[in-house]
Write an enzyme that holds these catalytic residues in place. Structure first.
Site, short mmCIF file in Angstrom:
data_model
loop_
_atom_site.label_atom_id
_atom_site.label_comp_id
_atom_site.label_asym_id
_atom_site.label_seq_id
_atom_site.Cartn_x
_atom_site.Cartn_y
_atom_site.Cartn_z
N SER A 194 0.85 -1.36 -0.23
CA SER A 194 -0.01 0.28 0.18
C SER A 194 0.44 0.98 0.14
O SER A 194 1.74 0.70 0.58
CB SER A 194 -0.64 -0.26 1.38
N TYR A 239 -1.61 -1.24 10.85
CA TYR A 239 -2.61 -1.61 9.79
C TYR A 239 -1.51 -1.28 8.41
O TYR A 239 -0.75 -2.31 8.45
CB TYR A 239 -3.86 -1.55 8.82
N LYS A 271 1.88 -3.66 6.52
CA LYS A 271 2.29 -3.58 4.66
C LYS A 271 3.57 -3.10 4.89
O LYS A 271 4.18 -3.91 4.23
CB LYS A 271 1.33 -2.47 4.77
#
Ligand code: UFG
Length: 339
Positions: A125, A151, A155
């Protein structure tokens, strides 16, 4: 026909990628435990690709079940989508995110090595870039920053795990695709985004408000230092993003030696929240009920992709416009509400 394992293949980006894979002559084999996917999408998917699909309802963190799947098939490569993705939820339940997003990746990597499957495309991302300093257009050389959510951190860590594993297992050929903001739906309106509960992202919030499921859209902040005071993102049509995965697989197939690349996947253009709303209203003829609210914590002001690397090494670039994405998302919203 070459088989590709698609974890999270019933999800938003996964299901669209399954369509792209089939269109390009691959056989996708899906692993999805449906905790964040909807079976309606699978029905639409089967109709769209006019064939049955092999789907294992398995948690990717379940190593023994994953090993069984790897024993049953000869995979050309793996596209690993399965992960939690709600930024706000990750702040409240960080371990849920670390357990699931990191363990699933490690299980995939272990199974790949054990079964000599050497090609991986991973869902990363643009969150790894954080808030860009001066230049809002980021390329892959732009330094990664400390993630501003668990989150986002999964990544960043996942990219590092892949990098480290590549160093330890030099057979591995990997591409980390750094997605910008995926939006839209397939033009057939047979598949699209199916958020469980209240949507977190802008476009499903817009379409659900327009259809009357939600009362009002709150635009988070009108005092950002941008042309109209609202945040700017690079919204990419989900079918363009899906096609980038197939290009990444075919790029990996051409590599004679191992590699580990990171590649931005966006359009290269920034759109503000207000521009998106105005375009949605003009393209769909739907009046949207919205008002300004306070800023949402953790939002970056402005970011969009430099997409030169994707063009150069994947021969890929976005072909749909943001208007197409808005129309397709609206067609999909109408479809799922017509039942
Ligand atoms: N927004 C609103 N109202 C809403 C929802 C969103 O105004 O109800 C605004 C946000 O403030 C932001 C823009 O719309 O300015 C886009 O927000 P999204 O939540 O759709 O997307 P984000 O850019 O925040 O998040 C995306 C991905 C995440 C990823 C993040 C950072 O969804 O997975 O980019 O890279 F972590």
């Amino acid at each position: 026909m070459k088989s590709i394992l698609v974890t999270g293949g019933a999800g938003f980006i996964g299901s669209h990628t399954v369509v792209s894979l089939i269109n390009s002559g691959y056989t996708p084999i899906i692993v999805d435990d449906f905790r964040n996917a909807n079976k309606t999408v699978v029905q639409g998917l089967k109709k769209l690709v006019e064939q049955d699909l092999l789907i294992y309802q398995v948690d990717v963190c379940d190593k023994s079940k994953m090993n069984e799947i790897f024993e049953k098939h000869v995979f050309e490569g793996v596209i690993h989508f399965a992960a939690y993705k709600a930024v706000g939820e990750s702040v409240d339940f960080p371990l849920k995110y670390y357990h699931n997003n990191l363990n699933s990746l490690m299980v995939v990597l272990e199974c790949m090595k054990k079964h000599a499957v050497d090609k991986l495309v991973f869902s990363s991302s643009c969150t790894v870039y954080g808030e860009p300093k001066d230049l809002k257009e980021v390329d892959e050389q732009t330094p990664k920053v400390q993630a501003n959510s668990p989150y986002g951190n999964t990544k960043c860590i996942s990219e590092e795990i892949i990098q480290d594993y590549h160093a330890a297992w030099p057979m591995l050929k990997a591409v980390n695709l750094r997605y910008f903001n995926p939006v839209g739906a397939h033009s057939s309106a047979l598949i699209g985004e199916y958020p469980i509960g209240k949507p977190n992202n802008l476009l499903p919030y817009v379409t659900q408000t327009a259809i009357g499921k939600l009362e009002e859209l709150t635009v988070f902040g009108n005092d950002y230092p941008t042309k109209d005071g609202t945040c700017i993102r690079d919204y990419i049509h989900v079918m363009d993003l899906a096609n980038a995965h197939v290009k990444a697989i075919s790029f990996l197939e051409k590599q004679e030696s191992s590699c580990c690349e990171v590649i931005n996947v966006g359009t290269g253009k920034g759109t503000s929240v207000l521009e998106l709303i105005t375009l949605f209203e003009s393209k769909t003829g739907q009046k949207l009920n919205w008002s300004f609210g306070p800023r949402r914590s953790g939002d970056v002001t402005e970011i969009y992709a430099n997409v030169s690397k994707a063009k150069k090494i994947l021969s890929w670039e976005a072909s749909y416009s943001i208007a197409d994405a808005l129309i397709h998302a609206w067609e999909w919203e109408k479809k799922i509400n017509s039942k």
